[in-house]
Design an enzyme around this catalytic site. Sequence first.
Site, mmCIF file in Angstrom:
data_model
loop_
_atom_site.group_PDB
_atom_site.id
_atom_site.type_symbol
_atom_site.label_atom_id
_atom_site.label_comp_id
_atom_site.label_asym_id
_atom_site.label_seq_id
_atom_site.Cartn_x
_atom_site.Cartn_y
_atom_site.Cartn_z
ATOM 1 C CD GLU A 70 -7.885 -0.241 4.176
ATOM 2 O OE1 GLU A 70 -8.274 0.574 3.327
ATOM 3 O OE2 GLU A 70 -7.128 0.050 5.124
ATOM 4 C CG HIS B 202 -11.783 4.802 3.103
ATOM 5 N ND1 HIS B 202 -12.333 5.976 3.573
ATOM 6 C CD2 HIS B 202 -10.446 4.959 3.186
ATOM 7 C CE1 HIS B 202 -11.374 6.812 3.934
ATOM 8 N NE2 HIS B 202 -10.211 6.204 3.708
ATOM 9 C CG ASN C 248 -1.877 1.167 1.267
ATOM 10 O OD1 ASN C 248 -1.790 2.086 0.452
ATOM 11 N ND2 ASN C 248 -2.778 1.153 2.221
ATOM 12 N NE ARG D 23 -7.390 12.996 3.289
ATOM 13 C CZ ARG D 23 -7.539 11.712 2.984
ATOM 14 N NH1 ARG D 23 -8.386 11.354 2.023
ATOM 15 N NH2 ARG D 23 -6.872 10.784 3.629
ATOM 16 N NE ARG E 170 -6.123 2.322 -0.244
ATOM 17 C CZ ARG E 170 -5.909 3.556 0.200
ATOM 18 N NH1 ARG E 170 -4.691 3.924 0.559
ATOM 19 N NH2 ARG E 170 -6.893 4.421 0.290
#
Length: 420
Positions: free
Chosen positions: A394, A196, A16, A256, A108
Amino acid sequence: MSLPHGSSHDALLVLNAGSSSLKFSVYRVDADEQLHLLASGGIEELGAAAHFWAKNSRGELLGEQRWPGPAPAPAPGPLGHSGAIDFLTEWLREHNGGGMRLIGVGHRVVHGGLSHSAPELVTTELLSYLQSLVPLAPLHQPHNLLAIRLIAQRLPGLPQVACFDTAFHRTAPAVSQAFALPPTITAKGVRRYGFHGLSYEYIARALPDYDAQAAAGRTVVLHLGNGASMCAMQACKSVASSMGFTAVDGLVMGSRCGSLDPGVLLYLMDELKMDARAVERLLYKESGLLGVSGISSDMRALSESQDPRAIEAIELFVYRIGRELGSLAAALGGLDAIVFTAGIGEHSAPVRAAICRAAAWLGVELDEAANLAGGPRISTTGSRCAAWVIPTNEELTIARHCLALLSQQEEGTRHEQQHA
Protein backbone atom coordinates in the site's frame (compact mmCIF):
# COMPACT_ATOMS: atom_id res chain seq x y z
CA MET A 1 23.04 4.14 11.13
CA SER A 2 21.84 6.77 8.64
CA LEU A 3 19.44 6.54 5.75
CA PRO A 4 21.25 5.44 2.58
CA HIS A 5 22.41 8.42 0.56
CA GLY A 6 25.01 9.62 -1.85
CA SER A 7 24.49 12.80 -3.75
CA SER A 8 21.53 14.98 -2.86
CA HIS A 9 18.19 13.51 -3.94
CA ASP A 10 14.46 14.09 -3.64
CA ALA A 11 12.39 11.89 -1.35
CA LEU A 12 8.77 11.18 -0.46
CA LEU A 13 7.38 10.35 2.96
CA VAL A 14 4.36 8.05 3.22
CA LEU A 15 2.28 8.03 6.42
CA ASN A 16 -0.45 5.67 7.59
CA ALA A 17 -1.88 6.95 10.86
CA GLY A 18 -4.05 4.58 12.89
CA SER A 19 -5.80 4.95 16.22
CA SER A 20 -2.72 3.84 18.15
CA SER A 21 0.03 3.68 15.54
CA LEU A 22 1.91 5.70 12.94
CA LYS A 23 3.47 3.71 10.10
CA PHE A 24 5.85 5.34 7.64
CA SER A 25 7.98 4.72 4.57
CA VAL A 26 10.57 6.93 2.88
CA TYR A 27 11.26 6.63 -0.86
CA ARG A 28 14.09 8.12 -2.91
CA VAL A 29 12.97 9.66 -6.21
CA ASP A 30 15.46 9.15 -9.04
CA ALA A 31 15.98 11.58 -11.90
CA ASP A 32 13.81 9.33 -14.10
CA GLU A 33 11.11 9.35 -11.36
CA GLN A 34 11.69 5.79 -10.22
CA LEU A 35 10.98 5.11 -6.53
CA HIS A 36 13.38 3.26 -4.24
CA LEU A 37 12.60 2.38 -0.63
CA LEU A 38 15.05 3.93 1.83
CA ALA A 39 13.39 3.13 5.14
CA SER A 40 10.15 1.93 6.67
CA GLY A 41 8.88 1.47 10.18
CA GLY A 42 6.43 2.77 12.68
CA ILE A 43 5.56 3.90 16.16
CA GLU A 44 3.14 1.49 17.80
CA GLU A 45 1.09 1.54 21.00
CA LEU A 46 0.65 5.32 20.97
CA GLY A 47 -0.97 6.46 24.19
CA ALA A 48 0.58 3.53 26.06
CA ALA A 49 4.11 2.09 26.07
CA ALA A 50 5.06 3.37 22.61
CA HIS A 51 7.64 1.57 20.50
CA PHE A 52 9.50 3.05 17.49
CA TRP A 53 11.40 0.99 14.96
CA ALA A 54 12.84 1.63 11.49
CA LYS A 55 14.54 -0.63 8.95
CA ASN A 56 16.21 -0.09 5.61
CA SER A 57 15.24 -1.83 2.36
CA ARG A 58 17.35 -4.86 3.32
CA GLY A 59 15.54 -5.28 6.62
CA GLU A 60 18.47 -4.01 8.72
CA LEU A 61 17.54 -2.08 11.84
CA LEU A 62 18.13 1.67 11.51
CA GLY A 63 16.77 2.70 14.87
CA GLU A 64 14.60 1.68 17.80
CA GLN A 65 13.24 3.46 20.86
CA ARG A 66 10.67 2.84 23.57
CA TRP A 67 8.67 5.18 25.77
CA PRO A 68 7.15 4.35 29.16
CA GLY A 69 3.41 3.99 29.48
CA PRO A 70 1.11 6.30 31.44
CA ALA A 71 2.54 7.46 34.75
CA PRO A 72 1.13 9.58 37.60
CA ALA A 73 1.61 13.35 37.29
CA PRO A 74 3.91 15.21 37.17
CA ALA A 75 5.78 12.53 35.20
CA PRO A 76 5.59 12.87 31.37
CA GLY A 77 2.58 11.20 29.81
CA PRO A 78 2.65 8.57 27.07
CA LEU A 79 3.61 9.46 23.50
CA GLY A 80 0.62 10.54 21.37
CA HIS A 81 0.17 11.29 17.67
CA SER A 82 1.57 14.82 17.97
CA GLY A 83 4.68 13.59 19.76
CA ALA A 84 5.03 10.76 17.25
CA ILE A 85 5.05 13.20 14.31
CA ASP A 86 7.60 15.39 16.12
CA PHE A 87 9.82 12.40 16.85
CA LEU A 88 9.62 11.03 13.31
CA THR A 89 10.38 14.33 11.56
CA GLU A 90 13.34 14.91 13.89
CA TRP A 91 14.56 11.34 13.41
CA LEU A 92 14.47 11.80 9.63
CA ARG A 93 16.49 15.01 9.93
CA GLU A 94 19.09 13.38 12.16
CA HIS A 95 19.50 10.34 9.91
CA ASN A 96 19.36 12.19 6.62
CA GLY A 97 23.06 12.88 6.37
CA GLY A 98 22.37 15.85 4.11
CA GLY A 99 21.44 13.71 1.13
CA MET A 100 17.65 13.94 1.15
CA ARG A 101 15.23 16.73 0.20
CA LEU A 102 11.65 15.93 1.18
CA ILE A 103 9.32 17.02 -1.64
CA GLY A 104 5.97 15.68 -0.42
CA VAL A 105 4.01 13.51 1.98
CA GLY A 106 1.45 10.91 0.94
CA HIS A 107 -1.26 9.79 3.36
CA ARG A 108 -3.60 6.85 3.54
CA VAL A 109 -7.08 8.26 4.16
CA VAL A 110 -9.67 5.58 4.79
CA HIS A 111 -12.72 7.41 3.44
CA GLY A 112 -13.03 9.63 0.38
CA GLY A 113 -16.81 9.46 0.14
CA LEU A 114 -18.61 9.52 -3.20
CA SER A 115 -16.98 12.75 -4.41
CA HIS A 116 -13.36 11.61 -4.43
CA SER A 117 -12.40 8.61 -6.53
CA ALA A 118 -8.74 9.49 -7.09
CA PRO A 119 -5.82 10.79 -4.99
CA GLU A 120 -5.76 14.55 -4.47
CA LEU A 121 -3.46 17.28 -3.25
CA VAL A 122 -4.59 18.36 0.19
CA THR A 123 -6.29 21.74 0.35
CA THR A 124 -8.28 23.47 3.06
CA GLU A 125 -11.47 22.66 1.15
CA LEU A 126 -10.60 18.98 0.77
CA LEU A 127 -9.68 18.69 4.44
CA SER A 128 -13.03 20.21 5.41
CA TYR A 129 -14.91 17.72 3.22
CA LEU A 130 -12.96 14.77 4.60
CA GLN A 131 -13.74 15.96 8.11
CA SER A 132 -17.44 15.73 7.25
CA LEU A 133 -16.94 12.02 6.56
CA VAL A 134 -15.77 11.25 10.11
CA PRO A 135 -19.22 9.86 11.07
CA LEU A 136 -18.80 7.29 8.27
CA ALA A 137 -15.41 6.10 9.58
CA PRO A 138 -15.16 7.27 13.21
CA LEU A 139 -12.37 4.90 14.22
CA HIS A 140 -10.06 5.67 11.28
CA GLN A 141 -10.74 9.01 9.61
CA PRO A 142 -9.93 11.31 12.57
CA HIS A 143 -6.41 9.89 12.92
CA ASN A 144 -5.75 10.06 9.17
CA LEU A 145 -6.72 13.75 9.14
CA LEU A 146 -4.82 14.53 12.34
CA ALA A 147 -1.58 13.36 10.71
CA ILE A 148 -2.21 15.69 7.76
CA ARG A 149 -2.83 18.66 10.07
CA LEU A 150 0.24 17.91 12.18
CA ILE A 151 2.50 17.72 9.13
CA ALA A 152 1.04 21.01 7.87
CA GLN A 153 2.01 22.59 11.21
CA ARG A 154 5.50 21.06 11.43
CA LEU A 155 6.42 21.32 7.74
CA PRO A 156 4.36 24.25 6.36
CA GLY A 157 4.29 24.56 2.60
CA LEU A 158 5.22 20.91 2.00
CA PRO A 159 2.71 19.39 -0.48
CA GLN A 160 0.56 16.58 0.93
CA VAL A 161 -1.46 14.02 -1.01
CA ALA A 162 -4.52 12.15 0.28
CA CYS A 163 -5.01 8.63 -1.10
CA PHE A 164 -8.38 7.05 -0.36
CA ASP A 165 -9.04 3.44 0.59
CA THR A 166 -12.55 3.70 -0.84
CA ALA A 167 -11.56 5.06 -4.27
CA PHE A 168 -10.74 1.72 -5.93
CA HIS A 169 -14.30 0.47 -5.41
CA ARG A 170 -16.03 3.37 -7.14
CA THR A 171 -15.97 1.31 -10.36
CA ALA A 172 -18.45 -1.18 -8.86
CA PRO A 173 -21.96 -1.16 -10.38
CA ALA A 174 -24.54 0.97 -8.59
CA VAL A 175 -26.52 -2.12 -7.58
CA SER A 176 -23.42 -3.49 -5.85
CA GLN A 177 -23.13 -0.33 -3.76
CA ALA A 178 -26.79 -0.08 -2.77
CA PHE A 179 -28.63 -0.94 0.44
CA ALA A 180 -32.36 -1.67 0.41
CA LEU A 181 -33.19 1.44 2.42
CA PRO A 182 -35.36 4.48 1.71
CA PRO A 183 -33.73 7.19 -0.43
CA THR A 184 -34.05 9.67 2.43
CA ILE A 185 -31.36 7.60 4.15
CA THR A 186 -29.22 6.48 1.20
CA ALA A 187 -29.06 10.10 -0.02
CA LYS A 188 -27.05 10.87 3.12
CA GLY A 189 -24.29 8.54 1.93
CA VAL A 190 -25.46 5.29 3.50
CA ARG A 191 -24.27 2.74 0.95
CA ARG A 192 -21.57 0.14 0.39
CA TYR A 193 -18.17 1.75 -0.05
CA GLY A 194 -15.58 -1.02 0.33
CA PHE A 195 -12.14 -0.53 1.84
CA HIS A 196 -8.51 -1.77 1.54
CA GLY A 197 -8.61 -0.15 -1.90
CA LEU A 198 -4.93 0.86 -1.90
CA SER A 199 -3.97 -2.78 -1.36
CA TYR A 200 -6.31 -3.97 -4.11
CA GLU A 201 -4.98 -1.31 -6.45
CA TYR A 202 -1.44 -2.56 -5.91
CA ILE A 203 -2.49 -6.16 -6.64
CA ALA A 204 -4.41 -5.07 -9.74
CA ARG A 205 -1.28 -3.38 -11.06
CA ALA A 206 0.97 -6.34 -10.20
CA LEU A 207 -1.34 -9.17 -11.35
CA PRO A 208 -0.53 -8.97 -15.11
CA ASP A 209 3.09 -9.82 -14.28
CA TYR A 210 1.93 -13.06 -12.62
CA ASP A 211 -1.13 -14.14 -14.61
CA ALA A 212 -2.20 -12.20 -17.71
CA GLN A 213 -5.33 -14.33 -18.11
CA ALA A 214 -6.48 -13.60 -14.55
CA ALA A 215 -5.71 -9.90 -14.98
CA ALA A 216 -7.96 -9.77 -18.04
CA GLY A 217 -10.60 -12.00 -16.48
CA ARG A 218 -12.40 -12.70 -13.19
CA THR A 219 -10.34 -12.62 -10.00
CA VAL A 220 -11.12 -12.48 -6.29
CA VAL A 221 -8.40 -10.94 -4.12
CA LEU A 222 -8.31 -11.91 -0.44
CA HIS A 223 -6.75 -9.19 1.72
CA LEU A 224 -6.39 -11.16 4.94
CA GLY A 225 -4.81 -9.42 7.91
CA ASN A 226 -5.96 -8.06 11.26
CA GLY A 227 -8.44 -6.23 9.06
CA ALA A 228 -9.74 -8.55 6.35
CA SER A 229 -11.81 -8.19 3.21
CA MET A 230 -12.24 -9.60 -0.29
CA CYS A 231 -12.68 -7.88 -3.64
CA ALA A 232 -14.11 -9.24 -6.89
CA MET A 233 -12.28 -7.82 -9.91
CA GLN A 234 -13.24 -7.94 -13.57
CA ALA A 235 -10.24 -7.01 -15.72
CA CYS A 236 -8.58 -5.63 -12.57
CA LYS A 237 -11.51 -3.30 -11.79
CA SER A 238 -13.54 -3.65 -8.59
CA VAL A 239 -17.08 -4.91 -9.09
CA ALA A 240 -17.92 -6.04 -5.54
CA SER A 241 -16.41 -6.07 -2.05
CA SER A 242 -17.08 -7.93 1.18
CA MET A 243 -16.85 -4.68 3.16
CA GLY A 244 -19.72 -2.22 2.98
CA PHE A 245 -20.66 0.98 4.78
CA THR A 246 -17.90 0.52 7.36
CA ALA A 247 -14.74 -1.49 7.82
CA VAL A 248 -16.45 -3.77 10.35
CA ASP A 249 -18.53 -5.50 7.66
CA GLY A 250 -17.85 -8.77 5.86
CA LEU A 251 -15.27 -11.28 7.05
CA VAL A 252 -14.27 -12.31 10.56
CA MET A 253 -11.24 -10.16 11.50
CA GLY A 254 -8.74 -9.88 14.32
CA SER A 255 -11.11 -8.14 16.73
CA ARG A 256 -13.98 -7.16 14.39
CA CYS A 257 -17.05 -9.35 14.02
CA GLY A 258 -17.70 -8.95 10.30
CA SER A 259 -21.23 -9.37 8.92
CA LEU A 260 -23.88 -9.46 11.62
CA ASP A 261 -27.66 -9.73 11.57
CA PRO A 262 -28.91 -6.19 12.38
CA GLY A 263 -31.39 -7.81 14.74
CA VAL A 264 -28.47 -8.71 16.99
CA LEU A 265 -27.80 -5.01 17.49
CA LEU A 266 -31.41 -4.45 18.54
CA TYR A 267 -31.10 -7.35 20.97
CA LEU A 268 -27.90 -5.95 22.45
CA MET A 269 -29.54 -2.58 23.03
CA ASP A 270 -33.00 -3.73 24.13
CA GLU A 271 -32.21 -6.84 26.16
CA LEU A 272 -28.59 -6.29 27.31
CA LYS A 273 -29.05 -2.51 27.67
CA MET A 274 -25.84 -1.71 25.78
CA ASP A 275 -25.50 1.87 24.53
CA ALA A 276 -24.02 2.82 21.14
CA ARG A 277 -20.46 3.14 22.44
CA ALA A 278 -20.60 -0.24 24.17
CA VAL A 279 -21.90 -1.86 20.98
CA GLU A 280 -19.17 -0.10 18.98
CA ARG A 281 -16.50 -1.41 21.33
CA LEU A 282 -17.91 -4.95 21.10
CA LEU A 283 -18.09 -4.99 17.29
CA TYR A 284 -14.69 -3.41 16.62
CA LYS A 285 -12.47 -4.41 19.53
CA GLU A 286 -13.92 -7.41 21.38
CA SER A 287 -15.18 -9.71 18.62
CA GLY A 288 -13.64 -11.57 15.66
CA LEU A 289 -10.78 -13.98 16.32
CA LEU A 290 -10.21 -12.41 19.73
CA GLY A 291 -13.84 -12.65 20.79
CA VAL A 292 -14.40 -16.23 19.63
CA SER A 293 -11.11 -17.60 20.96
CA GLY A 294 -10.83 -15.51 24.11
CA ILE A 295 -7.09 -15.84 23.54
CA SER A 296 -5.74 -13.51 20.86
CA SER A 297 -6.55 -11.54 17.72
CA ASP A 298 -3.29 -12.76 16.18
CA MET A 299 -3.62 -15.67 13.75
CA ARG A 300 -0.07 -16.77 14.55
CA ALA A 301 -0.88 -17.24 18.23
CA LEU A 302 -4.12 -19.06 17.44
CA SER A 303 -2.42 -21.37 14.93
CA GLU A 304 0.09 -22.42 17.58
CA SER A 305 -2.60 -23.07 20.20
CA GLN A 306 -4.35 -26.39 20.83
CA ASP A 307 -7.17 -24.69 22.71
CA PRO A 308 -10.54 -25.73 21.19
CA ARG A 309 -11.62 -22.06 21.15
CA ALA A 310 -8.61 -21.14 19.01
CA ILE A 311 -9.43 -23.95 16.60
CA GLU A 312 -13.07 -22.82 16.49
CA ALA A 313 -12.02 -19.22 15.71
CA ILE A 314 -9.85 -20.32 12.79
CA GLU A 315 -12.58 -22.60 11.43
CA LEU A 316 -15.08 -19.74 11.52
CA PHE A 317 -12.58 -17.42 9.83
CA VAL A 318 -12.07 -19.92 6.98
CA TYR A 319 -15.77 -20.81 6.71
CA ARG A 320 -16.88 -17.21 6.32
CA ILE A 321 -14.22 -16.63 3.66
CA GLY A 322 -15.50 -19.68 1.76
CA ARG A 323 -19.06 -18.33 1.91
CA GLU A 324 -17.98 -14.90 0.70
CA LEU A 325 -15.87 -16.40 -2.08
CA GLY A 326 -18.96 -18.12 -3.47
CA SER A 327 -20.87 -14.83 -3.31
CA LEU A 328 -18.16 -12.87 -5.12
CA ALA A 329 -17.74 -15.60 -7.75
CA ALA A 330 -21.48 -15.26 -8.39
CA ALA A 331 -21.08 -11.48 -8.77
CA LEU A 332 -18.38 -12.14 -11.38
CA GLY A 333 -20.30 -14.90 -13.16
CA GLY A 334 -17.39 -17.29 -12.74
CA LEU A 335 -13.85 -17.34 -11.46
CA ASP A 336 -10.44 -17.51 -13.13
CA ALA A 337 -8.14 -16.89 -10.15
CA ILE A 338 -7.88 -16.08 -6.47
CA VAL A 339 -5.06 -14.05 -4.92
CA PHE A 340 -3.97 -14.13 -1.27
CA THR A 341 -2.34 -11.02 0.17
CA ALA A 342 -1.67 -9.10 3.43
CA GLY A 343 -0.31 -10.57 6.68
CA ILE A 344 -2.33 -13.79 7.00
CA GLY A 345 -2.78 -14.23 3.27
CA GLU A 346 0.95 -13.94 2.61
CA HIS A 347 2.30 -15.89 5.58
CA SER A 348 -0.19 -18.52 6.78
CA ALA A 349 0.11 -21.63 4.62
CA PRO A 350 -2.41 -23.63 6.74
CA VAL A 351 -5.08 -20.95 6.37
CA ARG A 352 -4.47 -20.69 2.61
CA ALA A 353 -4.69 -24.47 2.31
CA ALA A 354 -7.98 -24.64 4.20
CA ILE A 355 -9.49 -21.88 2.04
CA CYS A 356 -8.32 -23.52 -1.19
CA ARG A 357 -9.73 -26.89 -0.16
CA ALA A 358 -13.07 -25.25 0.60
CA ALA A 359 -12.93 -23.67 -2.86
CA ALA A 360 -12.33 -26.93 -4.72
CA TRP A 361 -15.87 -26.71 -6.13
CA LEU A 362 -14.83 -23.48 -7.86
CA GLY A 363 -11.99 -25.29 -9.62
CA VAL A 364 -9.16 -24.51 -7.18
CA GLU A 365 -6.68 -27.40 -6.99
CA LEU A 366 -4.01 -26.76 -4.36
CA ASP A 367 -0.32 -27.55 -4.90
CA GLU A 368 0.62 -28.47 -1.32
CA ALA A 369 4.38 -28.09 -1.81
CA ALA A 370 4.06 -24.73 -3.57
CA ASN A 371 1.76 -23.49 -0.83
CA LEU A 372 4.22 -24.48 1.91
CA ALA A 373 6.96 -22.68 -0.05
CA GLY A 374 4.83 -19.52 -0.18
CA GLY A 375 4.13 -19.52 -3.91
CA PRO A 376 3.78 -17.29 -5.80
CA ARG A 377 1.54 -19.82 -7.61
CA ILE A 378 0.04 -22.29 -5.15
CA SER A 379 -2.37 -24.09 -7.48
CA THR A 380 -1.47 -27.00 -9.77
CA THR A 381 -0.78 -26.35 -13.44
CA GLY A 382 -4.01 -28.15 -14.29
CA SER A 383 -6.17 -26.18 -11.85
CA ARG A 384 -9.20 -24.60 -13.57
CA CYS A 385 -8.95 -21.69 -11.14
CA ALA A 386 -5.43 -20.41 -10.41
CA ALA A 387 -4.37 -19.49 -6.88
CA TRP A 388 -1.60 -17.00 -6.16
CA VAL A 389 0.22 -15.39 -3.24
CA ILE A 390 1.20 -11.82 -4.08
CA PRO A 391 2.63 -9.50 -1.38
CA THR A 392 0.81 -6.19 -1.22
CA ASN A 393 2.43 -2.78 -0.89
CA GLU A 394 0.00 0.00 0.00
CA GLU A 395 2.85 2.38 0.80
CA LEU A 396 4.34 2.09 -2.68
CA THR A 397 0.89 2.70 -4.18
CA ILE A 398 0.61 5.90 -2.15
CA ALA A 399 4.13 7.00 -3.10
CA ARG A 400 3.36 6.47 -6.79
CA HIS A 401 0.24 8.60 -6.54
CA CYS A 402 2.06 11.28 -4.62
CA LEU A 403 4.87 11.47 -7.17
CA ALA A 404 2.43 11.53 -10.10
CA LEU A 405 0.42 14.41 -8.64
CA LEU A 406 3.51 16.42 -7.72
CA SER A 407 4.94 15.90 -11.21
CA GLN A 408 1.61 16.97 -12.71
CA GLN A 409 1.55 20.07 -10.53
CA GLU A 410 5.14 20.94 -11.50
CA GLU A 411 4.33 20.48 -15.18
CA GLY A 412 1.28 22.73 -14.80
CA THR A 413 3.34 25.43 -13.12
CA ARG A 414 5.99 25.21 -15.86
CA HIS A 415 3.29 25.51 -18.54
CA GLU A 416 1.79 28.59 -16.87
CA GLN A 417 5.20 30.25 -16.65
CA GLN A 418 5.88 29.61 -20.32
CA HIS A 419 2.61 31.23 -21.32
CA ALA A 420 2.67 34.10 -18.81
